[in-house]
Design an enzyme around this catalytic site. Structure first.
Site, PDB file in Angstrom:
ATOM      1  N   CYS A   1      -5.174   8.147   9.063  1.00  0.00           N
ATOM      2  CA  CYS A   1      -5.101   7.607  10.408  1.00  0.00           C
ATOM      3  C   CYS A   1      -5.082   8.451  11.121  1.00  0.00           C
ATOM      4  CB  CYS A   1      -4.365   6.521  10.422  1.00  0.00           C
ATOM      5  SG  CYS A   1      -5.107   5.058   9.464  1.00  0.00           S
TER       6      CYS A   1
ATOM      7  N   LYS B   1       0.848  -1.229   0.002  1.00  0.00           N
ATOM      8  CA  LYS B   1      -0.082  -0.168   0.072  1.00  0.00           C
ATOM      9  C   LYS B   1       1.038   1.372  -0.097  1.00  0.00           C
ATOM     10  CE  LYS B   1      -1.600   1.691   3.936  1.00  0.00           C
ATOM     11  NZ  LYS B   1      -1.372   3.106   4.217  1.00  0.00           N
ATOM     12  N   ASN B   2       1.945   1.306   0.807  1.00  0.00           N
ATOM     13  CA  ASN B   2       2.643   2.292   1.071  1.00  0.00           C
ATOM     14  C   ASN B   2       3.644   2.721  -0.039  1.00  0.00           C
ATOM     15  OD1 ASN B   2       1.089   3.035   3.397  1.00  0.00           O
ATOM     16  ND2 ASN B   2       2.682   2.410   4.789  1.00  0.00           N
TER      17      ASN B   2
ATOM     18  N   ASP C   1       3.987   0.268  12.252  1.00  0.00           N
ATOM     19  CA  ASP C   1       2.760  -0.056  11.642  1.00  0.00           C
ATOM     20  C   ASP C   1       2.336  -1.589  11.895  1.00  0.00           C
ATOM     21  OD1 ASP C   1       2.900   1.727   8.327  1.00  0.00           O
ATOM     22  OD2 ASP C   1       2.345   2.269  10.309  1.00  0.00           O
TER      23      ASP C   1
ATOM     24  N   ARG D   1       0.130  15.181  12.848  1.00  0.00           N
ATOM     25  CA  ARG D   1       0.755  14.544  11.656  1.00  0.00           C
ATOM     26  C   ARG D   1       1.225  15.721  10.865  1.00  0.00           C
ATOM     27  NH1 ARG D   1      -1.888   8.885   9.254  1.00  0.00           N
ATOM     28  NH2 ARG D   1       0.242   8.777   8.483  1.00  0.00           N
ATOM     29  N   PRO D   2       2.319  16.381  11.243  1.00  0.00           N
ATOM     30  CA  PRO D   2       2.826  17.546  10.401  1.00  0.00           C
ATOM     31  C   PRO D   2       3.243  17.323   9.157  1.00  0.00           C
ATOM     32  CG  PRO D   2       4.077  16.868  12.231  1.00  0.00           C
ATOM     33  CD  PRO D   2       3.167  16.047  12.125  1.00  0.00           C
ATOM     34  N   ILE D   3       3.340  18.179   8.353  1.00  0.00           N
ATOM     35  CA  ILE D   3       4.158  18.039   7.017  1.00  0.00           C
ATOM     36  C   ILE D   3       5.176  19.333   6.894  1.00  0.00           C
ATOM     37  CG2 ILE D   3       2.025  16.812   6.029  1.00  0.00           C
ATOM     38  CD1 ILE D   3       1.546  19.537   4.268  1.00  0.00           C
ATOM     39  N   ASP D   4       5.781  19.404   8.121  1.00  0.00           N
ATOM     40  CA  ASP D   4       6.832  20.660   7.719  1.00  0.00           C
ATOM     41  C   ASP D   4       8.010  20.311   7.043  1.00  0.00           C
ATOM     42  OD1 ASP D   4       6.973  18.955  10.344  1.00  0.00           O
ATOM     43  OD2 ASP D   4       8.827  20.005  10.615  1.00  0.00           O
ATOM     44  N   GLN D   5       8.592  19.154   7.186  1.00  0.00           N
ATOM     45  CA  GLN D   5       9.510  18.511   6.592  1.00  0.00           C
ATOM     46  C   GLN D   5       9.446  18.425   4.960  1.00  0.00           C
ATOM     47  OE1 GLN D   5      12.690  17.939   8.312  1.00  0.00           O
ATOM     48  NE2 GLN D   5      11.371  19.320   9.837  1.00  0.00           N
TER      49      GLN D   5
ATOM     50  N   ARG E   1      -8.845   0.231   4.100  1.00  0.00           N
ATOM     51  CA  ARG E   1      -8.101   1.151   3.377  1.00  0.00           C
ATOM     52  C   ARG E   1      -6.818   0.614   2.809  1.00  0.00           C
ATOM     53  NH1 ARG E   1      -6.763   5.881   6.612  1.00  0.00           N
ATOM     54  NH2 ARG E   1      -5.334   6.121   4.614  1.00  0.00           N
TER      55      ARG E   1
ATOM     56  N   ARG F   1      -4.266  10.153   3.757  1.00  0.00           N
ATOM     57  CA  ARG F   1      -2.887  10.698   4.018  1.00  0.00           C
ATOM     58  C   ARG F   1      -2.045  11.055   2.794  1.00  0.00           C
ATOM     59  NH1 ARG F   1      -0.280  13.771   7.662  1.00  0.00           N
ATOM     60  NH2 ARG F   1       1.731  13.511   7.690  1.00  0.00           N
TER      61      ARG F   1
HETATM   62  C1  EPZ Z   1       4.099   6.836   6.491  1.00  0.00           C
HETATM   63  O1  EPZ Z   1       3.428   7.993   7.179  1.00  0.00           O
HETATM   64  C2  EPZ Z   1       3.063   5.724   6.424  1.00  0.00           C
HETATM   65  N1  EPZ Z   1       1.982   6.106   5.629  1.00  0.00           N
HETATM   66  C3  EPZ Z   1       2.481   5.415   7.738  1.00  0.00           C
HETATM   67  O2  EPZ Z   1       1.918   4.136   7.931  1.00  0.00           O
HETATM   68  C4  EPZ Z   1       3.546   5.096   8.608  1.00  0.00           C
HETATM   69  O3  EPZ Z   1       3.237   4.782  10.131  1.00  0.00           O
HETATM   70  C5  EPZ Z   1       4.796   6.122   8.709  1.00  0.00           C
HETATM   71  O4  EPZ Z   1       4.934   6.409   7.395  1.00  0.00           O
HETATM   72  C6  EPZ Z   1       5.997   5.837   9.522  1.00  0.00           C
HETATM   73  O5  EPZ Z   1       6.690   4.487   8.892  1.00  0.00           O
HETATM   74  C7  EPZ Z   1       2.081   6.114   4.172  1.00  0.00           C
HETATM   75  O6  EPZ Z   1       3.227   5.750   3.772  1.00  0.00           O
HETATM   76  C8  EPZ Z   1       0.838   6.444   3.390  1.00  0.00           C
HETATM   77  P1  EPZ Z   1       6.365   9.805   8.550  1.00  0.00           P
HETATM   78  P2  EPZ Z   1       3.862   9.201   7.143  1.00  0.00           P
HETATM   79  O7  EPZ Z   1       6.539  10.939   7.905  1.00  0.00           O
HETATM   80  O8  EPZ Z   1       4.821   9.638   5.846  1.00  0.00           O
HETATM   81  C9  EPZ Z   1       7.195  13.134  11.940  1.00  0.00           C
HETATM   82  C10 EPZ Z   1      -0.078   2.733   7.691  1.00  0.00           C
HETATM   83  O9  EPZ Z   1      -0.631   2.255   8.639  1.00  0.00           O
HETATM   84  N2  EPZ Z   1       6.858  14.320  10.995  1.00  0.00           N
HETATM   85  O10 EPZ Z   1       7.435   8.893   8.347  1.00  0.00           O
HETATM   86  O11 EPZ Z   1       2.954  10.302   7.183  1.00  0.00           O
HETATM   87  C11 EPZ Z   1       5.593  12.457  12.360  1.00  0.00           C
HETATM   88  O12 EPZ Z   1       5.031  13.235  13.069  1.00  0.00           O
HETATM   89  C12 EPZ Z   1       0.416   4.142   7.973  1.00  0.00           C
HETATM   90  O13 EPZ Z   1       0.085   2.242   6.468  1.00  0.00           O
HETATM   91  C13 EPZ Z   1       7.292  15.352  11.169  1.00  0.00           C
HETATM   92  O14 EPZ Z   1       7.343  15.917  12.183  1.00  0.00           O
HETATM   93  O15 EPZ Z   1       4.839   9.273   8.550  1.00  0.00           O
HETATM   94  C14 EPZ Z   1       6.103  11.149  12.934  1.00  0.00           C
HETATM   95  O16 EPZ Z   1       6.490  11.409  14.315  1.00  0.00           O
HETATM   96  C15 EPZ Z   1       0.009   4.837   9.076  1.00  0.00           C
HETATM   97  N3  EPZ Z   1       7.165  16.345  10.145  1.00  0.00           N
HETATM   98  C16 EPZ Z   1       7.407  10.848  12.233  1.00  0.00           C
HETATM   99  O17 EPZ Z   1       7.993  12.112  11.770  1.00  0.00           O
HETATM  100  C17 EPZ Z   1       7.116  15.986   8.706  1.00  0.00           C
HETATM  101  O18 EPZ Z   1       6.960  16.850   7.892  1.00  0.00           O
HETATM  102  C18 EPZ Z   1       7.531   9.691  11.019  1.00  0.00           C
HETATM  103  O19 EPZ Z   1       6.322  10.347   9.968  1.00  0.00           O
HETATM  104  C19 EPZ Z   1       6.600  14.580   8.543  1.00  0.00           C
HETATM  105  C20 EPZ Z   1       6.653  13.678   9.526  1.00  0.00           C
END
Ligand code: EPZ
Length: 428
Positions: A117, A22-23, A307, A122-126, A399, A93
């Site tokens: 979810c 999926k991811n 996950d 779930r920020p996107i600042d990065q 999903r 997402r």
């Molecule tokens: C992906 O989410 C996956 N979703 C999530 O899987 C998974 O839990 C996660 O990666 C971690 O492996 C998809 O791929 C669609 P991250 P993502 O950015 O990309 C922080 C599932 O069950 N962060 O790796 O949203 C964030 O808050 C889903 O399949 C920032 O601070 O996760 C978290 O603490 C649920 N700023 C950490 O980083 C940002 O700009 C990891 O988040 C982005 C993230």
């Protein structure tokens, strides 16, 4: 409205085949926007997040044609919009990957704030930090719920991620593949789906090296071409079936996997007393004794995946002692523990840590799915419990798990979907 009904206490036995990741798929489908030709993608999982991705592509003007239930042909040459509307973006997402691909292709993107979810912020600042480093303008304030990014042209740059982020790593790759010059992403995420997306982009003619390590180098190219590509097997779907085999004291052969992607899961299940045998592109999981208690700490790949945190916690709720589960990735991913308690689990949650006092048996109860993986965990709990479990809000589960009921029934589970009239349905 529908729910799952499970009569628990049956050992899972037999074979199950894993679908596409999926991811990976939710990133590769938006990445097709970058192509100047038709792309054919195989091993697409049959899940609702994918259907939403196809609807977004169609809303942008692309042609989308299913050649069979797991193969799609996409022609992005008719795309005429760079706006992803709210009613589609809010359903998942990964809609934010259209920011990177539309920005990388057209120099402009407007995407509604993503859904997905709900387990904390779930920020996107990065993501936005990466786009800005490439020369894009990102308005500081989000207006009308839309995220915007625009650039007359994108220029390669070095970006050090403040936090290891799957989404930011992929989104910056999407924006950088056609930028002028070289982009270096440092402190990059290393998940299997990162490598899969990079391999797909390279199959279209991109020049990406280092995916799967914490430094990814992207040399911008002027064009990306149509290609054919097959998505890797889903690491988390496989892990979920591995956990279900252990929870029910079963013996299951899980086919179409990459054993290396499952190493941290296999190691943890072996620590809990399971037998895990790797055979080419299959793993066989057997459990014929008590579940041994242990501790789990989720980490970015190659650590134990967050996950799989809810699913492994169900096993620890039935283990022979006390276990601590720490989720270092998400700050609020233990809401499902309340539902497990309804089934007899003994657990305390304190922020990012849940402590389970194992009980000999869970008992069936009416519960609900809080999110995708929490829902899968409730299914595992229901399969292991004595008696009947009914799970509401199963749309979360669907999903991310294709043909979930059919695959479980194929392993001997007594599970079915029951449709329940909405409490608000007009009386006939
Ligand atoms: C992906 O989410 C996956 N979703 C999530 O899987 C998974 O839990 C996660 O990666 C971690 O492996 C998809 O791929 C669609 P991250 P993502 O950015 O990309 C922080 C599932 O069950 N962060 O790796 O949203 C964030 O808050 C889903 O399949 C920032 O601070 O996760 C978290 O603490 C649920 N700023 C950490 O980083 C940002 O700009 C990891 O988040 C982005 C993230």
């Amino acid at each position: 409205m529908s729910r799952y009904r499970i009569e628990g206490g049956r050992r899972l036995q037999g074979e199950v085949t894993i679908g596409g990741a999926k991811n990976s798929a939710v990133a590769i489908i938006p990445a097709v926007v970058l192509s100047d030709g038709v792309c054919r993608i195989e091993n697409i999982p049959n899940i609702s997040d994918i259907f939403v991705s196809f609807e977004i592509l169609k809303a942008l003007g692309a042609q989308v044609r299913m050649l069979d239930p797991s193969t799609v042909e996409i022609d992005p040459r008719t795309i005429c919009s760079h706006v992803v509307p709210h009613e589609l973006a809010r359903n998942m997402r990964a809609s934010y990957y259209f920011l990177g691909s539309l920005l990388g292709k057209f120099g402009v993107a407007r995407v509604s704030m993503p859904g997905g979810c709900n387990f904390g912020l779930r920020p996107i600042d990065q993501h936005l930090k990466g786009f800005t480093a490439l020369g894009a303008t990102v308005p500081p304030m989000i207006e009308n719920g839309m995220i915007e990014a625009s650039a007359t042209h994108l220029i390669g740059n070095s970006i050090y991620l403040d936090v290891v982020s799957v989404g930011a790593t992929i989104n910056i790759m999407l924006a950088a593949v056609k930028a002028r010059g070289i982009t270096i992403i440092e402190n990059a995420a290393k998940e299997p789906h990162i490598v899969d997306v990079a391999n797909f982009l390279n199959a279209m003619g991109a020049d990406i090296r280092g995916a799967g390590t914490d430094v990814i180098k992207i040399c911008g190219v002027p064009h990306l071409y149509g290609t054919s590509y097959s998505i890797i097997p889903d690491q988390i779907e496989a892990g979920t079936f591995m956990a279900a085999a252990v929870a029910t004291g079963g013996d299951v052969l899980i086919k179409n996997v990459v054993p290396k992607h499952l190493e941290s899961i296999s190691a943890k299940l072996q620590e809990m007393g399971a037998t895990v045998e790797e055979i080419d592109d299959m793993v066989r999981v057997r459990m014929d004794g008590p579940i041994r208690h242990c501790n789990v700490k989720t980490m970015p790949h190659p650590g134990f995946p967050t996950d799989m945190q809810p699913q492994i916690s169900v096993l620890l709720a039935m283990a022979d002692g006390t276990s601590a589960v720490t989720d270092t990735v998400w700050e609020n991913r233990f809401r499902y523990v309340d539902e497990l308690r309804r089934m007899g689990a003994q657990a305390q949650v304190n922020g990012k840590v849940a402590v389970f006092e194992g009980v000999p048996m869970l008992t069936g109860a009416p519960v609900k799915a809080y999110d995708l993986r929490a829902g899968a965990a409730m299914v595992i709990a229901g399969l292991a419990a004595q008696g009947r479990t009914e799970i509401d809000d199963v749309h979360y589960i669907e999903r991310g798990y294709e043909y979930f009921i059919e695959k479980l029934r194929g392993l001997g589970a007594e599970i079915c979907r029951v449709d329940i009239p909405s409490p608000y349905a007009k009386r006939a």
